[in-house]
Scaffold this active site. Structure first.
Site, PDB file in Angstrom:
ATOM      1  N   GLU A 143     -13.100  15.771  -4.641  1.00 40.69           N
ATOM      2  CA  GLU A 143     -13.480  16.166  -5.997  1.00 40.69           C
ATOM      3  C   GLU A 143     -14.114  17.559  -5.924  1.00 40.69           C
ATOM      4  O   GLU A 143     -14.054  18.233  -4.889  1.00 40.69           O
ATOM      5  CB  GLU A 143     -14.457  15.161  -6.627  1.00 40.69           C
ATOM      6  CG  GLU A 143     -13.810  13.845  -7.030  1.00 40.69           C
ATOM      7  CD  GLU A 143     -14.599  13.082  -8.080  1.00 40.69           C
ATOM      8  OE1 GLU A 143     -15.633  13.606  -8.571  1.00 40.69           O
ATOM      9  OE2 GLU A 143     -14.189  11.959  -8.420  1.00 40.69           O
TER      10      GLU A 143
ATOM     11  N   HIS B  85     -18.925   1.768 -22.587  1.00 40.99           N
ATOM     12  CA  HIS B  85     -19.205   3.087 -22.018  1.00 40.99           C
ATOM     13  C   HIS B  85     -18.261   4.159 -22.535  1.00 40.99           C
ATOM     14  O   HIS B  85     -18.139   5.239 -21.949  1.00 40.99           O
ATOM     15  CB  HIS B  85     -19.240   3.025 -20.489  1.00 40.99           C
ATOM     16  CG  HIS B  85     -20.581   2.573 -19.997  1.00 40.99           C
ATOM     17  ND1 HIS B  85     -21.202   1.453 -20.484  1.00 40.99           N
ATOM     18  CD2 HIS B  85     -21.440   3.101 -19.096  1.00 40.99           C
ATOM     19  CE1 HIS B  85     -22.382   1.320 -19.895  1.00 40.99           C
ATOM     20  NE2 HIS B  85     -22.550   2.311 -19.043  1.00 40.99           N
TER      21      HIS B  85
ATOM     22  N   ASP C 240     -15.822   7.166 -10.717  1.00 35.77           N
ATOM     23  CA  ASP C 240     -17.049   7.665 -10.080  1.00 35.77           C
ATOM     24  C   ASP C 240     -18.224   6.704 -10.283  1.00 35.77           C
ATOM     25  O   ASP C 240     -19.185   6.723  -9.515  1.00 35.77           O
ATOM     26  CB  ASP C 240     -17.455   9.011 -10.692  1.00 35.77           C
ATOM     27  CG  ASP C 240     -16.460  10.105 -10.373  1.00 35.77           C
ATOM     28  OD1 ASP C 240     -15.569   9.871  -9.540  1.00 35.77           O
ATOM     29  OD2 ASP C 240     -16.568  11.196 -10.970  1.00 35.77           O
TER      30      ASP C 240
HETATM   31  C1  LIG Z   1     -21.376   7.334 -16.529  1.00 37.34           C
HETATM   32  C2  LIG Z   1     -19.897   7.197 -16.716  1.00 37.34           C
HETATM   33  C3  LIG Z   1     -19.049   7.603 -15.706  1.00 37.34           C
HETATM   34  C4  LIG Z   1     -17.672   7.482 -15.861  1.00 37.34           C
HETATM   35  N1  LIG Z   1     -16.858   7.875 -14.843  1.00 37.34           N
HETATM   36  C5  LIG Z   1     -15.528   7.741 -14.972  1.00 37.34           C
HETATM   37  C6  LIG Z   1     -14.669   8.122 -13.920  1.00 37.34           C
HETATM   38  O1  LIG Z   1     -15.093   8.586 -12.878  1.00 37.34           O
HETATM   39  N2  LIG Z   1     -13.335   7.955 -14.095  1.00 37.34           N
HETATM   40  C7  LIG Z   1     -12.815   7.413 -15.228  1.00 37.34           C
HETATM   41  O2  LIG Z   1     -11.595   7.260 -15.298  1.00 37.34           O
HETATM   42  N3  LIG Z   1     -13.615   7.059 -16.237  1.00 37.34           N
HETATM   43  C8  LIG Z   1     -14.949   7.224 -16.143  1.00 37.34           C
HETATM   44  N4  LIG Z   1     -15.761   6.880 -17.181  1.00 37.34           N
HETATM   45  C9  LIG Z   1     -15.161   6.519 -18.466  1.00 37.34           C
HETATM   46  C10 LIG Z   1     -14.798   5.059 -18.556  1.00 37.34           C
HETATM   47  O3  LIG Z   1     -13.708   4.757 -17.719  1.00 37.34           O
HETATM   48  C11 LIG Z   1     -14.355   4.742 -19.986  1.00 37.34           C
HETATM   49  O4  LIG Z   1     -15.356   5.102 -20.879  1.00 37.34           O
HETATM   50  C12 LIG Z   1     -14.066   3.269 -20.115  1.00 37.34           C
HETATM   51  O5  LIG Z   1     -13.462   3.052 -21.351  1.00 37.34           O
HETATM   52  C13 LIG Z   1     -15.359   2.533 -20.096  1.00 37.34           C
HETATM   53  O6  LIG Z   1     -15.150   1.210 -19.746  1.00 37.34           O
HETATM   54  P1  LIG Z   1     -15.883   0.080 -20.565  1.00 37.34           P
HETATM   55  O7  LIG Z   1     -15.616  -1.122 -19.759  1.00 37.34           O
HETATM   56  O8  LIG Z   1     -17.265   0.367 -20.919  1.00 37.34           O
HETATM   57  O9  LIG Z   1     -14.921   0.080 -21.863  1.00 37.34           O
HETATM   58  P2  LIG Z   1     -15.300   0.131 -23.408  1.00 37.34           P
HETATM   59  O10 LIG Z   1     -15.950   1.413 -23.714  1.00 37.34           O
HETATM   60  O11 LIG Z   1     -16.036  -1.102 -23.766  1.00 37.34           O
HETATM   61  O12 LIG Z   1     -13.832   0.077 -24.030  1.00 37.34           O
HETATM   62  C14 LIG Z   1     -12.967   1.180 -23.918  1.00 37.34           C
HETATM   63  C15 LIG Z   1     -11.654   0.889 -24.671  1.00 37.34           C
HETATM   64  O13 LIG Z   1     -10.951  -0.137 -23.995  1.00 37.34           O
HETATM   65  C16 LIG Z   1     -10.774  -1.264 -24.828  1.00 37.34           C
HETATM   66  N5  LIG Z   1     -10.994  -2.449 -23.993  1.00 37.34           N
HETATM   67  C17 LIG Z   1     -12.131  -2.844 -23.390  1.00 37.34           C
HETATM   68  N6  LIG Z   1     -11.910  -3.968 -22.673  1.00 37.34           N
HETATM   69  C18 LIG Z   1     -10.604  -4.269 -22.834  1.00 37.34           C
HETATM   70  C19 LIG Z   1      -9.763  -5.316 -22.357  1.00 37.34           C
HETATM   71  N7  LIG Z   1     -10.222  -6.287 -21.566  1.00 37.34           N
HETATM   72  N8  LIG Z   1      -8.461  -5.311 -22.731  1.00 37.34           N
HETATM   73  C20 LIG Z   1      -7.958  -4.335 -23.527  1.00 37.34           C
HETATM   74  N9  LIG Z   1      -8.707  -3.333 -24.028  1.00 37.34           N
HETATM   75  C21 LIG Z   1     -10.019  -3.300 -23.671  1.00 37.34           C
HETATM   76  C22 LIG Z   1     -11.818  -1.137 -25.926  1.00 37.34           C
HETATM   77  O14 LIG Z   1     -11.433  -1.792 -27.119  1.00 37.34           O
HETATM   78  C23 LIG Z   1     -11.873   0.372 -26.089  1.00 37.34           C
HETATM   79  O15 LIG Z   1     -10.839   0.820 -26.900  1.00 37.34           O
HETATM   80  C24 LIG Z   1     -17.139   6.981 -17.065  1.00 37.34           C
HETATM   81  C25 LIG Z   1     -18.001   6.588 -18.092  1.00 37.34           C
HETATM   82  C26 LIG Z   1     -19.364   6.690 -17.916  1.00 37.34           C
HETATM   83  C27 LIG Z   1     -20.266   6.286 -19.035  1.00 37.34           C
END
Ligand SMILES: Cc1cc2nc3c(=O)[nH]c(=O)nc-3n(C[C@H](O)[C@H](O)[C@H](O)COP(=O)(O)OP(=O)(O)OC[C@H]3O[C@@H](n4cnc5c(N)ncnc54)[C@H](O)[C@@H]3O)c2cc1C
Length: 505
Positions: A263, A83, A151
């Site tokens: 918020e 994400h 969120d």
């Molecule tokens: C609809 C939506 C709403 C959101 N709302 C919020 C919010 O309210 N607050 C907020 O803070 N963020 C929010 N986000 C952003 C979100 O926190 C970040 O995009 C986060 O990186 C997504 O998590 P993911 O698990 O998909 O990680 P990924 O996108 O898969 O990875 C993100 C990064 O972390 C690294 N990573 C992933 N897993 C691990 C692991 N286990 N160990 C070490 N590194 C790792 C990856 O290599 C990459 O660099 C939102 C995103 C979306 C799409």
């Protein structure tokens, strides 16, 4: 089955220098490659050489160790739920580690387990691959829940802890990274290390907000507290930014019997009020927004624990409301279960998916802004750029966060000043048929340029930079330590190359 291959073909690729078993384990079919080369942002596409679907933590260690020992190491990106919006979980010509496969294998992951001890109280040990929605569901069974959220809950524990994990609870409990007691981390050398503030603390603080640069989180111990049974949820409308932000700041400063979540967001003709309100209230608010050009919606939530002891809540809230300066009569509320409140974005996601409006490009810009310049930011960015250009429906979120719960030893970067609060501003634009992502990226560029010229101290959250100078500026006084820790924990620059920190020029 069609096979998508990266520009570097196999026989002479660095893969041949890796352990053969791992090579055989990599998935290169269309589905693996397509998933690994895309993310929520739909702005970046980078093909890896292959995808590893680890069945156990040992599989991750084996791959990282092999790469570290190889004369031509392969980069490795842990992919949580993908994400990110700018390719941060991708690995061009490297290996993408699909963390979700750990949770699909019941025997392999650390899963989610709830415990208590006298020194830590209640806590949950959760696999880094776990989705926060699953952590919530599993802990609620025990009447418990984590205290700090995002969120949206379909994000992984490892993914949000690599950034910060913020939401309306952050002012009261700190970001998610403040609420971690211990982690298991696989470093870029392939060592599995348990760390906490007292044990291997350098690695512990490096990883929190460390953008995946120092290790792969395979387990995190998360603080739990008694879960509320329900919430009282309010939206309060303002036509004056100064009144809006003063009331937000007031609400996050109340220490007891105040709100549990605060918020706020913009309402403009192109980003109208929706979902929370009744159709009548919605049209009332939107017609006022058309007249004024912009309104501000303060969102506040009070947790309720037990109906029998909640008799005074309404009276206490009335006292708070009487001190606020919103448009008379423009206060709206509803009750919800704790789960439905926390999982509120899911219903919007399903709705947007049904319209084909979820899987579209998301040129987001997330900023932390110094508190003392937020009025200038409002006028110069929110009014003069975002509202006037009216490019997308947003949402555009803005709220202050208390700084006192952010530990400076963590890698995450917030505005470097002595103010006791800073603002988070999330410009969550969607692009697609009606507006090209490049048009919104140009707006994002104008916003950053405006802040730079006006001398407003901002830091990007989910930072995206293209050269080393920009990264150095972003980290500021934290840069030299960040670099030193990279040399210590991932000296061959293997981990999370999609962040483009140590592989940019
Ligand atoms: C609809 C939506 C709403 C959101 N709302 C919020 C919010 O309210 N607050 C907020 O803070 N963020 C929010 N986000 C952003 C979100 O926190 C970040 O995009 C986060 O990186 C997504 O998590 P993911 O698990 O998909 O990680 P990924 O996108 O898969 O990875 C993100 C990064 O972390 C690294 N990573 C992933 N897993 C691990 C692991 N286990 N160990 C070490 N590194 C790792 C990856 O290599 C990459 O660099 C939102 C995103 C979306 C799409």
């Amino acid at each position: 089955m069609t096979v998508l291959v990266s520009s570097r073909s196999w026989p002479n690729s660095p893969l041949s220098s890796l352990n053969e078993i791992i090579e055989n384990d990599l998935c290169t079919d269309t589905i693996c490659m397509k998933t690994a080369s895309s993310d929520y942002g739909k702005l970046v596409q980078e093909l890896p050489l292959g995808v590893l679907r680890p069945q156990s933590v040992s599989d991750i260690i084996r791959l990282v160790k092999s790469s570290y020992k190889s004369p031509s190491p392969l980069t490795i990106a842990a992919r949580g739920n993908g994400h990110s919006v700018r390719g941060q979980a991708m690995a061009k010509d490297g290996v993408v580690m699909e963390m979700s496969s750990l949770s699909n294998n019941n025997n392999s992951s650390s899963g989610i387990s709830v415990s208590w001890n006298s020194s830590l109280g209640f806590y949950a040990d959760v696999g880094g691959e776990q989705l926060w929605v699953d952590v919530l569901t599993a802990t609620l069974v025990h009447g418990l829940a984590p205290v700090s959220w995002t969120d949206y809950l379909y994000l992984t524990v490892g993914g949000t802890l690599s950034n910060a994990g913020i939401s309306g609870q952050s002012s009261f409990h700190g970001p998610q990274i403040t609420n971690v007691l211990e982690m298991d981390v696989i470093t870029g050398k392939g060592d599995l290390i348990t760390c906490s503030k007292d044990m291997n603390s350098r690695l512990f603080y490096a990883v929190l907000g460390g953008l995946g640069q120092f290790g792969i989180i395979t387990r995190a111990r998360i603080v739990l507290d008694k879960a509320p049974t329900g919430v009282k949820w309010f939206r309060i409308i303002y036509d004056d930014f100064e009144k809006f932000r003063k009331d937000q700041e007031h609400l996050i400063s109340i220490n007891s019997n105040g709100f549990d979540y605060v918020e706020g967001s913009l309402i403009t003709p192109s980003s109208p009020a929706a979902t929370f309100f009744t159709p009548d209230d919605e049209s009332l608010i939107n017609s006022l927004a058309s007249k004024n050009g912009i309104l501000y919606s303060l969102e506040a939530v009070k947790y309720c624990y037990n109906t029998t002891i909640n008799n005074h809540i309404d009276e206490e809230l009335q006292v708070i409301f009487s001190s606020l300066n919103f448009i008379p009569g423009f206060i709206f509320n509803k009750d919800a279960t704790f789960f439905d409140f926390l999982n509120r974005v899911r219903s919007e996601e399903l709705y947007l998916q049904s319209l084909g409006l979820w899987d579209i490009p998301h040129p987001w810009l997330n900023l932390f802004v110094q508190r003392s310049r937020i009025e200038d930011f409002n006028q110069g960015v929110l009014v003069d750029i975002v509202q006037k250009q009216g490019l997308s429906a947003g949402p555009f979120i803005i709220y202050p966060i208390n700084r006192n719960k952010w530990d400076d030893r963590m890698s995450v970067v917030i505005p470097d000043d002595n103010e006791d609060m800073f603002y988070t501003v999330a410009l969550l634009n969607s692009a697609g048929a009606s507006v090209d992502p490049s048009v919104i990226d140009e707006q994002n560029r104008q916003i950053l340029e405006f802040c730079d010229k006006a001398g407003i101290n901002i830091k990007q959250y989910f930072p995206h930079y293209t050269n080393k100078q920009q990264w150095m500026k972003h980290f500021g006084k934290k840069w030299s330590l960040f670099k030193e820790m990279k040399e210590q924990f991932d000296p061959k620059n293997i981990l999370s190359p999609g962040q483009r920190i140590f592989n940019s020029h």
